[in-house]
Scaffold this motif. Sequence first.
Motif, PDB file in Angstrom:
ATOM      1  N   GLY A  65      54.333  71.224  44.882  1.00  0.00           N
ATOM      2  CA  GLY A  65      54.443  70.552  43.593  1.00  0.00           C
ATOM      3  C   GLY A  65      55.250  69.284  43.617  1.00  0.00           C
ATOM      4  O   GLY A  65      56.055  69.040  42.710  1.00  0.00           O
ATOM      5  N   GLY A  66      55.094  68.462  44.623  1.00  0.00           N
ATOM      6  CA  GLY A  66      55.784  67.184  44.662  1.00  0.00           C
ATOM      7  C   GLY A  66      56.706  67.014  45.848  1.00  0.00           C
ATOM      8  O   GLY A  66      57.066  65.886  46.187  1.00  0.00           O
ATOM      9  N   GLY A  67      57.102  68.125  46.479  1.00  0.00           N
ATOM     10  CA  GLY A  67      57.956  68.016  47.661  1.00  0.00           C
ATOM     11  C   GLY A  67      57.119  67.823  48.906  1.00  0.00           C
ATOM     12  O   GLY A  67      57.044  68.697  49.775  1.00  0.00           O
ATOM     13  N   HIS A  68      56.475  66.660  49.011  1.00  0.00           N
ATOM     14  CA  HIS A  68      55.486  66.425  50.059  1.00  0.00           C
ATOM     15  C   HIS A  68      56.049  66.630  51.463  1.00  0.00           C
ATOM     16  O   HIS A  68      55.336  67.061  52.368  1.00  0.00           O
ATOM     17  N   CYS A  69      57.328  66.295  51.657  1.00  0.00           N
ATOM     18  CA  CYS A  69      57.913  66.379  52.993  1.00  0.00           C
ATOM     19  C   CYS A  69      58.730  67.643  53.207  1.00  0.00           C
ATOM     20  O   CYS A  69      59.418  67.784  54.218  1.00  0.00           O
ATOM     21  N   ASN A  70      58.656  68.572  52.250  1.00  0.00           N
ATOM     22  CA  ASN A  70      59.351  69.851  52.415  1.00  0.00           C
ATOM     23  C   ASN A  70      58.673  70.706  53.471  1.00  0.00           C
ATOM     24  O   ASN A  70      57.448  70.684  53.602  1.00  0.00           O
ATOM     25  N   PRO A  71      59.454  71.476  54.241  1.00  0.00           N
ATOM     26  CA  PRO A  71      58.832  72.449  55.137  1.00  0.00           C
ATOM     27  C   PRO A  71      57.988  73.434  54.321  1.00  0.00           C
ATOM     28  O   PRO A  71      58.371  73.779  53.198  1.00  0.00           O
ATOM     29  N   PRO A  72      56.852  73.900  54.827  1.00  0.00           N
ATOM     30  CA  PRO A  72      56.323  73.647  56.176  1.00  0.00           C
ATOM     31  C   PRO A  72      55.307  72.502  56.229  1.00  0.00           C
ATOM     32  O   PRO A  72      54.540  72.416  57.175  1.00  0.00           O
ATOM     33  N   ASN A  73      55.309  71.620  55.218  1.00  0.00           N
ATOM     34  CA  ASN A  73      54.286  70.576  55.149  1.00  0.00           C
ATOM     35  C   ASN A  73      54.363  69.616  56.335  1.00  0.00           C
ATOM     36  O   ASN A  73      55.439  69.160  56.709  1.00  0.00           O
ATOM     37  N   LYS A  74      53.215  69.291  56.874  1.00  0.00           N
ATOM     38  CA  LYS A  74      53.105  68.228  57.870  1.00  0.00           C
ATOM     39  C   LYS A  74      52.639  66.979  57.127  1.00  0.00           C
ATOM     40  O   LYS A  74      51.521  66.924  56.635  1.00  0.00           O
ATOM     41  N   HIS A  75      53.545  66.000  57.041  1.00  0.00           N
ATOM     42  CA  HIS A  75      53.285  64.850  56.169  1.00  0.00           C
ATOM     43  C   HIS A  75      53.619  63.552  56.883  1.00  0.00           C
ATOM     44  O   HIS A  75      54.641  63.446  57.577  1.00  0.00           O
ATOM     45  N   PHE A  76      52.759  62.544  56.695  1.00  0.00           N
ATOM     46  CA  PHE A  76      52.943  61.213  57.258  1.00  0.00           C
ATOM     47  C   PHE A  76      53.203  60.238  56.119  1.00  0.00           C
ATOM     48  O   PHE A  76      52.455  60.216  55.143  1.00  0.00           O
ATOM     49  N   VAL A  77      54.251  59.428  56.250  1.00  0.00           N
ATOM     50  CA  VAL A  77      54.535  58.360  55.284  1.00  0.00           C
ATOM     51  C   VAL A  77      54.310  57.039  55.995  1.00  0.00           C
ATOM     52  O   VAL A  77      55.030  56.679  56.923  1.00  0.00           O
ATOM     53  N   LEU A  78      53.297  56.307  55.544  1.00  0.00           N
ATOM     54  CA  LEU A  78      52.845  55.096  56.228  1.00  0.00           C
ATOM     55  C   LEU A  78      53.184  53.847  55.423  1.00  0.00           C
ATOM     56  O   LEU A  78      53.187  53.884  54.182  1.00  0.00           O
ATOM     57  N   PRO A  79      53.453  52.729  56.088  1.00  0.00           N
ATOM     58  CA  PRO A  79      53.490  51.456  55.354  1.00  0.00           C
ATOM     59  C   PRO A  79      52.129  51.227  54.713  1.00  0.00           C
ATOM     60  O   PRO A  79      51.089  51.607  55.273  1.00  0.00           O
ATOM     61  N   ILE A  80      52.121  50.623  53.544  1.00  0.00           N
ATOM     62  CA  ILE A  80      50.848  50.425  52.852  1.00  0.00           C
ATOM     63  C   ILE A  80      49.865  49.624  53.707  1.00  0.00           C
ATOM     64  O   ILE A  80      48.662  49.845  53.648  1.00  0.00           O
ATOM     65  N   GLU A  81      50.389  48.724  54.562  1.00  0.00           N
ATOM     66  CA  GLU A  81      49.515  47.932  55.427  1.00  0.00           C
ATOM     67  C   GLU A  81      48.739  48.823  56.389  1.00  0.00           C
ATOM     68  O   GLU A  81      47.594  48.518  56.749  1.00  0.00           O
ATOM     69  N   ALA A  82      49.346  49.917  56.833  1.00  0.00           N
ATOM     70  CA  ALA A  82      48.661  50.854  57.722  1.00  0.00           C
ATOM     71  C   ALA A  82      47.750  51.797  56.929  1.00  0.00           C
ATOM     72  O   ALA A  82      46.613  52.064  57.319  1.00  0.00           O
ATOM     73  N   PHE A  83      48.253  52.290  55.799  1.00  0.00           N
ATOM     74  CA  PHE A  83      47.492  53.225  54.966  1.00  0.00           C
ATOM     75  C   PHE A  83      46.154  52.622  54.541  1.00  0.00           C
ATOM     76  O   PHE A  83      45.116  53.301  54.551  1.00  0.00           O
TER      77      PHE A  83
END
Length: 270
Positions: free
Chosen positions: A133-151
């Motif tokens: 519910g919003g904790g995208h980087c909470n365990p056990p989630n595998k999450h990538f945060v990209l610069p918008i230029e890469a995304f």
Amino acid sequence: MPILENPNKATLPLLLVFTSLLLSTATSHSPASSFSSSSPSLSVWRSARATYYAAADPRDLVGGACGYGDLVKSGYGMATVGLSEALFERGQICGACFEVRCVQDLRWCIPGTSIIVTATNFCSPNYGFTAEGGGHCNPPNKHFVLPIEAFEKIAIWKAGNMPVQYRRIKCRKEGGIRFTIDGEGIFISVLISNVAGVGDVTAVKVKGSRTGWLPMGRNWGQNWHVNADLKHQPLSFEVTSSDDVTVTSFNVAPKNWNFGQSFEGKQFDS
């Protein structure tokens, strides 16, 4: 460096925490098909999700939890990624290269595209939200945060939190491994960057002309340290990557080296 906070929407704030100096070096990557390793997991596509951030201030381009400093000057540019706790491995993963592609969304994905990024940052958990519910980087989630230029190379920016697939690939770099020396007195700190092969470093040793090989401890990210009197001695380095390959660079720094200087050694095969 900025450490990425957990995103509750696509655009992420950055917090400047550390500073570091790194000389410029060009970076490129090998195709995923060229990767070979004793670890089979390094070539397997796995599921994750990805969001992006847009740097609102030029200082946002400086740093990350791996300690690489100015990402443009150090050659990483916008081909970088911040990883959730489930992927970050307490900083050992710093320097590893990933291929990422958008999947399962015909509306937002750009078909037939993928990006190659290097792990340079950490997306911290936000336990004020659940992982669903919003904790995208909470365990056990595998999450990538990209610069918008890469995304935007793999998905339309309006997509926000996207399902993706990723796999580890070999890193390919121009030039040798770079050693940036910092510290004071007998405290020696060395930033290891521009590492080819699997990219992440698991052990470092340093040797002066009047010492044997001295194991260095991981301080944070890819900053390694040792307490030893190494002034007025040429320095050699031994670097071991996560696939147990070791590269030794003799007399990388001359005997008149100073804190704040960077030197280039040998390189892993890419």
